[in-house]
Design a protein around this motif. Structure first.
Motif, PDB file in Angstrom:
ATOM      1  N   ILE A  55       0.583  -1.381   0.120  1.00 50.57           N
ATOM      2  CA  ILE A  55      -0.093   0.063   0.095  1.00 50.57           C
ATOM      3  C   ILE A  55       1.014   1.282   0.053  1.00 50.57           C
ATOM      4  CG2 ILE A  55      -1.875   1.087   1.073  1.00 50.57           C
ATOM      5  CD1 ILE A  55      -2.433  -1.627   2.658  1.00 50.57           C
ATOM      6  N   PRO A  56       1.729   1.419  -1.269  1.00 52.36           N
ATOM      7  CA  PRO A  56       2.463   2.578  -1.099  1.00 52.36           C
ATOM      8  C   PRO A  56       1.811   4.216  -0.942  1.00 52.36           C
ATOM      9  CG  PRO A  56       2.319   1.740  -3.326  1.00 52.36           C
ATOM     10  CD  PRO A  56       1.697   0.706  -2.367  1.00 52.36           C
ATOM     11  N   ALA A  57       0.472   4.005  -1.508  1.00 59.61           N
ATOM     12  CA  ALA A  57      -0.263   5.295  -1.129  1.00 59.61           C
ATOM     13  C   ALA A  57      -0.234   5.965   0.073  1.00 59.61           C
ATOM     14  CB  ALA A  57      -1.444   5.298  -1.591  1.00 59.61           C
ATOM     15  N   PHE A  58      -0.057   5.227   1.195  1.00 57.47           N
ATOM     16  CA  PHE A  58      -0.163   5.536   2.733  1.00 57.47           C
ATOM     17  C   PHE A  58       1.280   6.047   2.889  1.00 57.47           C
ATOM     18  CE2 PHE A  58      -4.387   3.206   2.742  1.00 57.47           C
ATOM     19  CZ  PHE A  58      -5.183   4.149   3.323  1.00 57.47           C
ATOM     20  N   ARG A  59       2.210   5.661   2.198  1.00 65.44           N
ATOM     21  CA  ARG A  59       3.479   5.996   2.597  1.00 65.44           C
ATOM     22  C   ARG A  59       4.274   7.228   1.661  1.00 65.44           C
ATOM     23  NH1 ARG A  59       5.122   3.304   6.834  1.00 65.44           N
ATOM     24  NH2 ARG A  59       4.242   1.183   7.098  1.00 65.44           N
ATOM     25  N   THR A  60       3.657   7.313   0.401  1.00 66.65           N
ATOM     26  CA  THR A  60       4.588   8.237  -0.617  1.00 66.65           C
ATOM     27  C   THR A  60       3.400   9.433  -0.747  1.00 66.65           C
ATOM     28  OG1 THR A  60       2.927   7.318  -2.307  1.00 66.65           O
ATOM     29  CG2 THR A  60       5.098   6.052  -1.846  1.00 66.65           C
ATOM     30  N   GLY A  61       2.459   9.607  -0.154  1.00 67.41           N
ATOM     31  CA  GLY A  61       1.545  10.918  -0.195  1.00 67.41           C
ATOM     32  C   GLY A  61       0.888  11.048  -1.310  1.00 67.41           C
ATOM     33  N   ALA A  62       0.344   9.796  -2.077  1.00 67.11           N
ATOM     34  CA  ALA A  62      -0.246   9.493  -3.345  1.00 67.11           C
ATOM     35  C   ALA A  62      -1.781  10.287  -3.031  1.00 67.11           C
ATOM     36  CB  ALA A  62      -0.221   8.405  -3.724  1.00 67.11           C
ATOM     37  N   VAL A  63      -2.157  10.078  -1.788  1.00 64.57           N
ATOM     38  CA  VAL A  63      -3.371  10.705  -1.250  1.00 64.57           C
ATOM     39  C   VAL A  63      -2.924  11.815  -0.310  1.00 64.57           C
ATOM     40  CG1 VAL A  63      -5.678  10.361  -0.092  1.00 64.57           C
ATOM     41  CG2 VAL A  63      -4.627   8.516  -1.537  1.00 64.57           C
TER      42      VAL A  63
END
Length: 140
Positions: A55-63
């Protein structure tokens, strides 16, 4: 924008009521072939659901503004009715490495079938095999 609206309206009303924006749903199946431990089967089902995802979105700032501290989880378990009384949901919750678990819903489901063998050395009381289905809703 229209497709976003239709996705939200297709989400189960109980999940919408939790004020959770769902990003995805992970599904898994877990078994306990020996020992007749429904909690072990439920934990395996949840591990199966989350084990092949990143779940990279929670670590990369995608959201924007969303990280693992804002992650919310809702777990729905399909468990054979005859075994629901011995399910330990706190043990099931323990397998999730992060995220705020806002609900664990247990519904009739899963299966009790024969494993084909009763092995007392493995803790068997009979030859029952327990099967649990899991849906893990991930959002923020």
């Amino acid at each position: 924008m229209d497709s976003e609206k239709s996705v939200e309206t297709d989400v189960h009303p109980q999940i919408q009521a939790q004020s959770m924006k769902i990003l995805f749903v992970e599904m898994g199946v877990g078994y306990d072939q020996h020992g007749q431990d429904i909690t072990a089967a439920a934990m395996r089902a949840c591990r199966d659901a989350i084990s092949s995802n990143s779940i990279p979105a929670f670590r990369t700032g995608a959201v924007p503004g969303v990280n693992t501290d804002q992650m919310k989880l809702k777990i729905k378990l399909g468990v054979p009715r005859s075994t629901q009384g011995s399910l330990d949901t706190e043990r099931v919750k323990s397998i999730f490495p992060y995220g705020d678990i806002i609900d664990v819903e247990v519904v009739d489901g899963g299966l009790v079938c024969s494993s084909g063998v009763c092995l007392e050395a493995m803790g068997d009381k009979n030859d029952d095999c327990y099967i649990v289905n899991a849906a893990v809703y991930v959002g923020y």
